[in-house]
Each structure stands twice: as structure tokens, then as C-alpha cells.
Design an enzyme around this catalytic site. Structure first.
Site, PDB file in Angstrom:
ATOM      1  N   ASP A  90     -49.586  29.667  20.188  1.00 32.87           N
ATOM      2  CA  ASP A  90     -50.406  28.648  19.545  1.00 32.87           C
ATOM      3  C   ASP A  90     -49.616  27.346  19.575  1.00 32.87           C
ATOM      4  O   ASP A  90     -48.388  27.350  19.618  1.00 32.87           O
ATOM      5  CB  ASP A  90     -50.700  29.066  18.104  1.00 32.87           C
ATOM      6  CG  ASP A  90     -51.759  28.203  17.449  1.00 32.87           C
ATOM      7  OD1 ASP A  90     -52.180  27.210  18.072  1.00 32.87           O
ATOM      8  OD2 ASP A  90     -52.155  28.512  16.324  1.00 32.87           O
ATOM      9  N   ASP A 133     -57.117  37.182  18.105  1.00 31.43           N
ATOM     10  CA  ASP A 133     -55.878  37.417  17.368  1.00 31.43           C
ATOM     11  C   ASP A 133     -56.173  37.238  15.895  1.00 31.43           C
ATOM     12  O   ASP A 133     -57.107  36.530  15.517  1.00 31.43           O
ATOM     13  CB  ASP A 133     -54.783  36.436  17.795  1.00 31.43           C
ATOM     14  CG  ASP A 133     -54.919  35.092  17.106  1.00 31.43           C
ATOM     15  OD1 ASP A 133     -54.169  34.819  16.145  1.00 31.43           O
ATOM     16  OD2 ASP A 133     -55.806  34.305  17.499  1.00 31.43           O
TER      17      ASP A 133
END
Length: 375
Positions: free
Chosen positions: A92, A271
Site C-alpha cells: 500500500d 486484503d
């Protein structure tokens, strides 16, 4: 990175496929365990491979930038070598973490100034230095730097935020194209679609992202407080526009029911911290529903935790896990985390199987309500 669609469900947008990266193949739909600081909480990498059968894990740019720091990661040869993980990694950009630091960050056109949650030191993220940071971390898939606005943002703020995210995305792409990987293998950049819960903003963002022609694309800013029906609507709006021949990643979602609904709408990658976080708090996911292992009802239940589950479930009984949680033993969190991650990956495997068989929609409809029950 390549993506091949292997099967399509005849009654929905669900599909199963294969992503190929420098560190291995990823069969989709896939759930990615969250390893924020280079570790999946309470789970050894050996267990992730052999019991959970994870094909890819996540790292977080914000956290890895602060600790252990880029110098250590670079000298180690990247995150893969530093942590001893030889399968794919996604990072991320840290945008969500930075913008959740309410009161200790300042948003500017150039980037975002923030203070570390560790020691209060001041830092500044820009689209350019985030790409540089992700290059140094060395993930197979890097996320673009974006602003993740609050889920209850009004239209005016959502519009302003999206415009900034789009300008930052263009800068991310430029920096990505100007730089090369540091460790001898390809890294892919995924743009992120924002726009809160406003259909026209989501459509605009999806078109902007689609035009970039990246290896894959992500949907961000959902599961942040909006009703689930609205989240599903936004997924449909976005996936109608995002390229069908590229993987679609729904960020930070979610429950087993959310995953089933997302797959049905054409999402390929997921996720969420839920399986490990809930596991550490004694909540287990199963096909029969969720179980709170602290409840007294399990005290004399000597049956396996989940007879059809992973190896640890067949070894340990419900009564034993109940005892471990009551005694506050660390092993309880480990067993529960492995179980929940194994269950999430099992849901992905079973989804792929039913998509290939052409009966995913019927199968999903038969289990969706049961998944949310309390056992």
C-alpha cells in the site's frame, strides 16, 4: 506482470484467473494476508506457506518507511530478502495511514506533511518520494499515493479530494516511468479509484484510471462506514468501466460475505486485517458461521475446531482453544489467526472451483447468509 482470465461465471461478473509476477503466480480471486511491518501478526512465514497457503502478502509503505527504515531495507536488498519471503508482495502507498492521522498531518498540493505515530518526528510524503520508497521496498505490486477521504465526506469535499488524487496519480505515473526497479525484477504500479459514494465521481475516477493502462487497478475508499449496499453499488459502477483484462483489487475489504459479493461483481484481489485481528480476539470464521471461543459453550467441546479446516484445526479441539484464550496464552492467538487466514484462502479456492464449474452464483447464494451467523 501478466494476467490471464481462465474462467468466467455465466450468471455474474465473477471470474478466475492467474497473475504472473517475478516472484511467482497468484491464482485469482485471491485474499492477501496483511503483513504491515513485514510480518503477518502471530503467524510464521512457514505457516503462511504450508498451512495458510498464502500466495501473496501485503506490506505498508508508511510503516516500513518509519520502521525499520529505507536504509536497512535497501542494504538488505529489499523487503523480500529482509523478511525471507520469496513469494509476491504488494505494498500500500501509505495514503490511508497518513490521512488517518487526524490532527498530526497537513494536506498540501505538493503532498502530505505528517508526524510519526512512533516518536512524533515530522515527515513529508509526495507522489514522487512514495514511488521512490516503494522502489526501495521492492514490492511486486506498488500502489499509487492517494488521499482517502472520510466515508461521510460531502460532495464538495469528495470532488476536491478526487481532483487532488488524480493530479497525484499523474505524478506517480510520471515518476514510475522515470525510475527503474532496484533489485532486478519488474514492479507494477496500480492506480486507485476514489470518489467516496458519489456515482459520477466514481465513474470519472474509473475512466481516468482506465486510461492510464496500468498492469492492474484498485478500488479504494470503501468499507469506511458506508452501508454495504452502497459499497456493492460503487463496486459495480467502477467495474463497469475498469478494463476487464486487468486484475481489480478491492482494498481493505472485508468480511467473508463482502468477499463473496465482491467476487460476484468482478473483483479479483482482496486484503483485510479482519481474519488476524478477529482471530487475536477469539473470533473464528467458519462455513457454519462465526464462533467466539471465549464463550463457555466450548468448555467441554472436544471436537476439532473445524474438521474440514487446516491442519491446526484437526489437531486442536474447541475446548483446548477456549482454555488457551481464557488463560491468555499467546498460542491461542496463533491458532486462531492461522485458522481464519486458512478459512479466507479456502473461500478463495472454493470460489475459483465454482467459477470454473459454472455454478458460482448458486453456490454463493446458498452460503452467504450462513457465513454471517453466530454459532
Amino acid at each position: 506482470m501478466t494476467f490471464e482470465i481462465l474462467h468466467n461465471d455465466p450468471a455474474s461478473a465473477a471470474r478466475c484467473g492467474k497473475i504472473t509476477t517475478a516472484h511467482g503466480e497468484i491464482m485469482t480471486p485471491i485474499f492477501m494476508p496483511v503483513g504491515t511491518v513485514g510480518s503477518v501478526k502471530a503467524v510464521h512465514f512457514r505457516e503462511l506457506k504450508e498451512q495458510v497457503e498464502a500466495e501473496i502478502i501485503l506490506g505498508n509503505t508508511y510503516h516500513l518507511y518509519l520502521r525499520p527504515g529505507l536504509d536497512i531495507l535497501n542494504k538488505a536488498g529489499g523487503l523480500h530478502r529482509f523478511i525471507g519471503w520469496d513469494r509476491p508482495i504488494l505494498t500500500d502507498s501509505g495514503g490511508f495511514q497518513v490521512f488517518s492521522l487526524t490532527g498530526i498531518r497537513k494536506l498540501k498540493e505538493e503532498g502530505c506533511e505528517f508526524r510519526s505515530h512512533i516518536d512524533g518526528s515530522k515527515h513529508f510524503f509526495t507522489p514522487e518520494n512514495v514511488i521512490d520508497t516503494e522502489r526501495m521496498i521492492g514490492a511486486d505490486i506498488m500502489m499509487a499515493f492517494d488521499e482517502c477521504p472520510p466515508g461521510n465526506s460531502d460532495y464538495q469535499y469528495a470532488r476536491k479530494s478526487l481532483s487532488l488524487t488524480q493530479r497525484w496519480l499523474d505524478r506517480c505515473v510520471k515518476r514510475y516511468n522515470e525510475t527503474d526497479p532496484l533489485y532486478g525484477y519488474h514492479q507494477s504500479l496500480f492506480p486507485i479509484v476514489q470518489g467516496c459514494t458519489y456515482k459520477d465521481l466514481r465513474q470519472e475516477a474509473a475512466k481516468h484510471v482506465a486510461d492510464i493502462g496500468a498492469d492492474g487497478n484498485a478500488i479504494g475508499g470503501l468499507a469506511v462506514g458506508e452501508p454495504t449496499e452502497v459499497m456493492y453499488e460503487m463496486i459495480e459502477v467502477v467495474n463497469d468501466i475498469l478494463p476487464k483484462d486487468k486484475p481489480r483489487y478491492l482494498m481493505g475489504v472485508g468480511t467473508p460475505q463482502n468477499l463473496r459479493e465482491g467476487i460476484e461483481r468482478g473483483v479479483d484481489m482482496f486484503d483485510c486485517v479482519m481474519p488476524t485481528r478477529n482471530g487475536r480476539n477469539a473470533m473464528l470464521f467458519t462455513y457454519e458461521g462465526t464462533m467466539n471461543m471465549k464463550n463457555k459453550k466450548w468448555e467441554y467441546d472436544f471436537s476439532p475446531i473445524d474438521p474440514d479446516g487446516c491442519y491446526v484445526d484437526q489437531v486442536y479441539t474447541k475446548a483446548y482453544l477456549h482454555h488457551l484464550f481464557k488463560a491468555q496464552e499467546l498460542l491461542a492467538m496463533q491458532i486462531a489467526s492461522i485458522h481464519n487466514l486458512s478459512f479466507y484462502l479456502r473461500l478463495m479456492h472454493d470460489s475459483r472451483k465454482h467459477i470454473a464449474q459454472g455454478d458460482f452464483t448458486q453456490w454463493k447464494s446458498g452460503i452467504i447468509d450462513q457465513l454471517g451467523k453466530r454459532v
